[in-house]
Design a protein around this motif. Structure first.
Motif, mmCIF file in Angstrom:
data_model
loop_
_atom_site.group_PDB
_atom_site.id
_atom_site.type_symbol
_atom_site.label_atom_id
_atom_site.label_comp_id
_atom_site.label_asym_id
_atom_site.label_seq_id
_atom_site.Cartn_x
_atom_site.Cartn_y
_atom_site.Cartn_z
ATOM 1 N N ARG A 1 -4.207 5.766 -8.131
ATOM 2 C CA ARG A 1 -5.330 4.829 -8.124
ATOM 3 C C ARG A 1 -6.091 4.857 -9.447
ATOM 4 O O ARG A 1 -6.480 3.821 -9.974
ATOM 5 N N SER B 1 3.365 4.529 -9.163
ATOM 6 C CA SER B 1 2.470 4.989 -10.216
ATOM 7 C C SER B 1 2.544 6.473 -10.513
ATOM 8 O O SER B 1 2.051 6.917 -11.538
ATOM 9 N N VAL C 1 0.436 -3.698 -7.722
ATOM 10 C CA VAL C 1 -0.781 -3.333 -8.446
ATOM 11 C C VAL C 1 -1.921 -4.289 -8.092
ATOM 12 O O VAL C 1 -3.069 -3.860 -7.911
ATOM 13 N N TYR D 1 -2.394 -5.889 -5.316
ATOM 14 C CA TYR D 1 -2.917 -5.535 -3.980
ATOM 15 C C TYR D 1 -3.878 -4.365 -4.079
ATOM 16 O O TYR D 1 -4.974 -4.388 -3.533
ATOM 17 N N GLU D 2 -3.457 -3.312 -4.783
ATOM 18 C CA GLU D 2 -4.280 -2.110 -4.871
ATOM 19 C C GLU D 2 -5.591 -2.382 -5.605
ATOM 20 O O GLU D 2 -6.623 -1.818 -5.272
ATOM 21 N N LEU E 1 2.649 2.020 -3.608
ATOM 22 C CA LEU E 1 1.875 2.157 -4.839
ATOM 23 C C LEU E 1 1.961 3.573 -5.404
ATOM 24 O O LEU E 1 2.131 3.767 -6.605
ATOM 25 N N ASP E 2 1.887 4.572 -4.535
ATOM 26 C CA ASP E 2 1.982 5.951 -4.987
ATOM 27 C C ASP E 2 3.334 6.218 -5.647
ATOM 28 O O ASP E 2 3.417 6.877 -6.674
ATOM 29 N N ARG F 1 0.826 -1.207 0.000
ATOM 30 C CA ARG F 1 0.000 0.000 0.000
ATOM 31 C C ARG F 1 0.859 1.255 0.000
ATOM 32 O O ARG F 1 0.541 2.243 -0.670
#
Length: 212
Positions: A141, A136, A204, A206-207, A132-133, A129
Protein backbone atom coordinates in the motif's frame (compact mmCIF):
# COMPACT_ATOMS: atom_id res chain seq x y z
CA UNK A 1 -22.25 -7.13 -31.61
CA UNK A 2 -19.45 -8.47 -29.46
CA UNK A 3 -18.67 -12.01 -30.59
CA UNK A 4 -17.69 -14.48 -27.87
CA UNK A 5 -16.36 -18.03 -27.59
CA UNK A 6 -17.23 -19.67 -24.26
CA UNK A 7 -15.23 -22.57 -22.83
CA UNK A 8 -16.05 -24.36 -19.56
CA UNK A 9 -16.03 -28.09 -18.86
CA UNK A 10 -19.24 -27.87 -16.82
CA UNK A 11 -22.31 -27.73 -19.02
CA UNK A 12 -24.44 -26.13 -16.32
CA UNK A 13 -21.95 -23.27 -16.03
CA UNK A 14 -22.04 -22.70 -19.79
CA UNK A 15 -25.83 -22.53 -19.63
CA UNK A 16 -25.67 -19.98 -16.83
CA UNK A 17 -23.05 -17.80 -18.51
CA UNK A 18 -24.94 -17.98 -21.81
CA UNK A 19 -28.11 -16.81 -20.03
CA UNK A 20 -26.26 -13.91 -18.38
CA UNK A 21 -24.64 -12.75 -21.62
CA UNK A 22 -27.97 -13.01 -23.46
CA UNK A 23 -29.36 -10.24 -21.25
CA UNK A 24 -26.67 -7.81 -22.42
CA UNK A 25 -28.17 -7.22 -25.86
CA UNK A 26 -24.82 -6.53 -27.51
CA UNK A 27 -23.08 -9.88 -26.96
CA UNK A 28 -23.36 -12.98 -29.15
CA UNK A 29 -21.89 -16.42 -28.37
CA UNK A 30 -20.54 -17.82 -31.64
CA UNK A 31 -19.16 -21.04 -30.19
CA UNK A 32 -18.88 -22.96 -26.93
CA UNK A 33 -17.00 -26.01 -25.75
CA UNK A 34 -15.64 -27.87 -22.74
CA UNK A 35 -11.87 -28.00 -23.27
CA UNK A 36 -9.08 -25.52 -23.79
CA UNK A 37 -7.98 -27.23 -26.98
CA UNK A 38 -11.47 -26.89 -28.46
CA UNK A 39 -11.51 -23.24 -27.39
CA UNK A 40 -8.35 -22.54 -29.38
CA UNK A 41 -9.88 -24.26 -32.43
CA UNK A 42 -13.09 -22.24 -32.10
CA UNK A 43 -11.16 -18.98 -31.82
CA UNK A 44 -9.19 -19.82 -34.96
CA UNK A 45 -12.41 -20.73 -36.78
CA UNK A 46 -14.59 -17.79 -35.70
CA UNK A 47 -12.10 -15.03 -34.79
CA UNK A 48 -14.30 -13.72 -31.95
CA UNK A 49 -13.70 -10.51 -30.04
CA UNK A 50 -13.41 -12.30 -26.69
CA UNK A 51 -12.79 -15.83 -25.43
CA UNK A 52 -14.31 -16.51 -21.99
CA UNK A 53 -12.25 -19.32 -20.50
CA UNK A 54 -12.57 -21.43 -17.38
CA UNK A 55 -9.22 -22.18 -15.74
CA UNK A 56 -9.53 -25.90 -15.02
CA UNK A 57 -10.44 -27.83 -18.16
CA UNK A 58 -9.26 -31.16 -19.61
CA UNK A 59 -6.76 -31.57 -22.46
CA UNK A 60 -5.56 -27.97 -22.19
CA UNK A 61 -6.42 -25.70 -19.28
CA UNK A 62 -7.78 -22.22 -19.76
CA UNK A 63 -4.50 -20.48 -19.09
CA UNK A 64 -2.67 -22.66 -21.60
CA UNK A 65 -5.42 -21.84 -24.08
CA UNK A 66 -5.03 -18.14 -23.28
CA UNK A 67 -1.35 -18.31 -24.23
CA UNK A 68 -2.25 -19.79 -27.62
CA UNK A 69 -5.13 -17.40 -28.20
CA UNK A 70 -3.21 -14.22 -27.37
CA UNK A 71 -1.37 -14.00 -30.75
CA UNK A 72 -4.69 -14.19 -32.65
CA UNK A 73 -5.84 -10.79 -31.38
CA UNK A 74 -8.84 -12.22 -29.52
CA UNK A 75 -9.12 -10.88 -25.98
CA UNK A 76 -9.28 -13.30 -23.05
CA UNK A 77 -11.55 -13.09 -20.01
CA UNK A 78 -10.77 -15.70 -17.36
CA UNK A 79 -13.83 -17.00 -15.49
CA UNK A 80 -13.13 -19.20 -12.47
CA UNK A 81 -13.88 -20.15 -8.90
CA UNK A 82 -10.16 -20.37 -8.13
CA UNK A 83 -8.78 -16.96 -7.15
CA UNK A 84 -5.49 -18.11 -5.64
CA UNK A 85 -2.43 -15.93 -6.23
CA UNK A 86 -0.66 -18.43 -8.46
CA UNK A 87 -3.64 -18.74 -10.82
CA UNK A 88 -4.13 -14.99 -11.05
CA UNK A 89 -0.43 -14.37 -11.60
CA UNK A 90 -0.28 -16.96 -14.37
CA UNK A 91 -3.44 -15.57 -16.00
CA UNK A 92 -1.94 -12.09 -16.14
CA UNK A 93 1.31 -13.51 -17.46
CA UNK A 94 -0.50 -15.31 -20.25
CA UNK A 95 -2.07 -12.08 -21.41
CA UNK A 96 -5.58 -12.31 -19.98
CA UNK A 97 -7.38 -8.99 -20.22
CA UNK A 98 -9.78 -9.74 -17.39
CA UNK A 99 -10.41 -12.03 -14.45
CA UNK A 100 -13.94 -12.67 -13.11
CA UNK A 101 -15.08 -14.97 -10.33
CA UNK A 102 -17.98 -17.36 -10.94
CA UNK A 103 -19.12 -16.61 -7.39
CA UNK A 104 -19.30 -12.86 -8.04
CA UNK A 105 -22.04 -10.64 -9.42
CA UNK A 106 -23.19 -12.03 -12.81
CA UNK A 107 -23.11 -8.50 -14.22
CA UNK A 108 -19.33 -8.59 -13.79
CA UNK A 109 -19.19 -11.13 -16.63
CA UNK A 110 -20.95 -8.70 -18.96
CA UNK A 111 -18.75 -5.82 -17.83
CA UNK A 112 -15.66 -7.97 -18.29
CA UNK A 113 -16.59 -9.04 -21.81
CA UNK A 114 -17.31 -5.47 -22.85
CA UNK A 115 -14.08 -4.15 -21.35
CA UNK A 116 -11.87 -6.81 -22.91
CA UNK A 117 -13.62 -6.48 -26.29
CA UNK A 118 -12.81 -2.77 -26.27
CA UNK A 119 -9.16 -3.35 -25.51
CA UNK A 120 -9.58 -2.48 -21.85
CA UNK A 121 -9.00 -4.45 -18.66
CA UNK A 122 -11.39 -5.77 -16.05
CA UNK A 123 -10.95 -7.51 -12.71
CA UNK A 124 -13.56 -8.43 -10.17
CA UNK A 125 -13.08 -6.10 -7.19
CA UNK A 126 -12.37 -9.07 -4.92
CA UNK A 127 -9.64 -10.23 -7.29
CA UNK A 128 -8.13 -6.76 -7.50
CA UNK A 129 -7.84 -6.50 -3.74
CA UNK A 130 -6.43 -10.00 -3.35
CA UNK A 131 -3.65 -9.70 -5.90
CA UNK A 132 -2.38 -6.22 -5.04
CA UNK A 133 -0.02 -7.66 -2.43
CA UNK A 134 1.31 -10.17 -4.96
CA UNK A 135 1.81 -7.41 -7.52
CA UNK A 136 3.58 -4.94 -5.29
CA UNK A 137 5.66 -7.11 -2.98
CA UNK A 138 6.67 -5.86 0.47
CA UNK A 139 4.74 -2.89 1.82
CA UNK A 140 2.29 -2.81 -1.11
CA UNK A 141 0.00 0.00 0.00
CA UNK A 142 2.80 2.42 0.83
CA UNK A 143 4.78 1.55 -2.30
CA UNK A 144 1.82 1.78 -4.67
CA UNK A 145 0.56 4.91 -2.94
CA UNK A 146 3.90 6.60 -3.53
CA UNK A 147 3.89 5.64 -7.21
CA UNK A 148 0.35 6.95 -7.73
CA UNK A 149 1.21 10.18 -5.91
CA UNK A 150 3.98 10.80 -8.43
CA UNK A 151 1.52 10.77 -11.35
CA UNK A 152 0.11 14.01 -12.71
CA UNK A 153 -3.57 14.80 -12.18
CA UNK A 154 -4.32 13.84 -15.77
CA UNK A 155 -2.41 10.56 -15.45
CA UNK A 156 -4.36 9.69 -12.30
CA UNK A 157 -7.58 10.44 -14.16
CA UNK A 158 -6.56 8.13 -17.01
CA UNK A 159 -5.49 5.45 -14.51
CA UNK A 160 -8.94 5.56 -12.95
CA UNK A 161 -10.56 5.13 -16.36
CA UNK A 162 -8.26 2.19 -17.10
CA UNK A 163 -9.41 0.66 -13.83
CA UNK A 164 -13.02 1.19 -14.86
CA UNK A 165 -12.37 -0.95 -17.95
CA UNK A 166 -12.50 1.77 -20.60
CA UNK A 167 -10.64 1.29 -23.86
CA UNK A 168 -8.23 3.90 -25.25
CA UNK A 169 -10.94 5.18 -27.58
CA UNK A 170 -13.45 5.54 -24.75
CA UNK A 171 -10.90 7.30 -22.56
CA UNK A 172 -10.13 9.69 -25.41
CA UNK A 173 -13.81 10.60 -25.70
CA UNK A 174 -14.15 11.01 -21.94
CA UNK A 175 -11.22 13.40 -21.52
CA UNK A 176 -11.57 15.07 -24.95
CA UNK A 177 -8.23 14.19 -26.53
CA UNK A 178 -7.20 12.10 -29.53
CA UNK A 179 -6.62 8.38 -29.04
CA UNK A 180 -2.91 8.70 -29.78
CA UNK A 181 -2.54 10.97 -26.77
CA UNK A 182 -4.24 8.39 -24.57
CA UNK A 183 -1.78 5.74 -25.77
CA UNK A 184 1.08 7.97 -24.65
CA UNK A 185 -0.58 8.47 -21.26
CA UNK A 186 -1.09 4.71 -20.84
CA UNK A 187 2.52 3.91 -21.73
CA UNK A 188 3.77 6.55 -19.30
CA UNK A 189 1.49 5.29 -16.52
CA UNK A 190 2.62 1.68 -16.94
CA UNK A 191 6.25 2.75 -16.83
CA UNK A 192 5.90 5.04 -13.82
CA UNK A 193 3.88 2.48 -11.85
CA UNK A 194 6.32 -0.27 -12.84
CA UNK A 195 3.54 -2.62 -13.99
CA UNK A 196 3.53 -4.83 -17.06
CA UNK A 197 0.07 -4.22 -18.52
CA UNK A 198 -3.19 -2.35 -18.05
CA UNK A 199 -4.69 -5.21 -16.05
CA UNK A 200 -2.09 -4.66 -13.37
CA UNK A 201 -2.63 -0.91 -13.69
CA UNK A 202 -6.32 -1.53 -13.02
CA UNK A 203 -5.39 -3.32 -9.80
CA UNK A 204 -3.44 -0.24 -8.69
CA UNK A 205 -6.39 1.98 -9.60
CA UNK A 206 -8.70 -0.11 -7.39
CA UNK A 207 -6.33 0.11 -4.44
CA UNK A 208 -5.79 3.85 -4.91
CA UNK A 209 -9.53 4.52 -4.97
CA UNK A 210 -9.39 6.06 -8.45
CA UNK A 211 -12.29 4.20 -10.04
CA UNK A 212 -14.86 6.80 -11.16
Amino acid sequence: MIRVVLADDEGVVRVGVRAVLATAGDIEIVGECGTGREAVDLVLAHRPDVAVLDVRMPQLDGLGAAARIRPTGTGVLVLTTFADDATISRALGEGAGGFVLKTGDPQEIIAGVRAVAGGGAYLSPLVARRVLDHLSGTGPRLEVGNRVAELTDREREVLGLIGAGLSNGEIAQRIHVVEGTVKVYVSTILRRLDVRNRVQAAIVAYEAGLIP
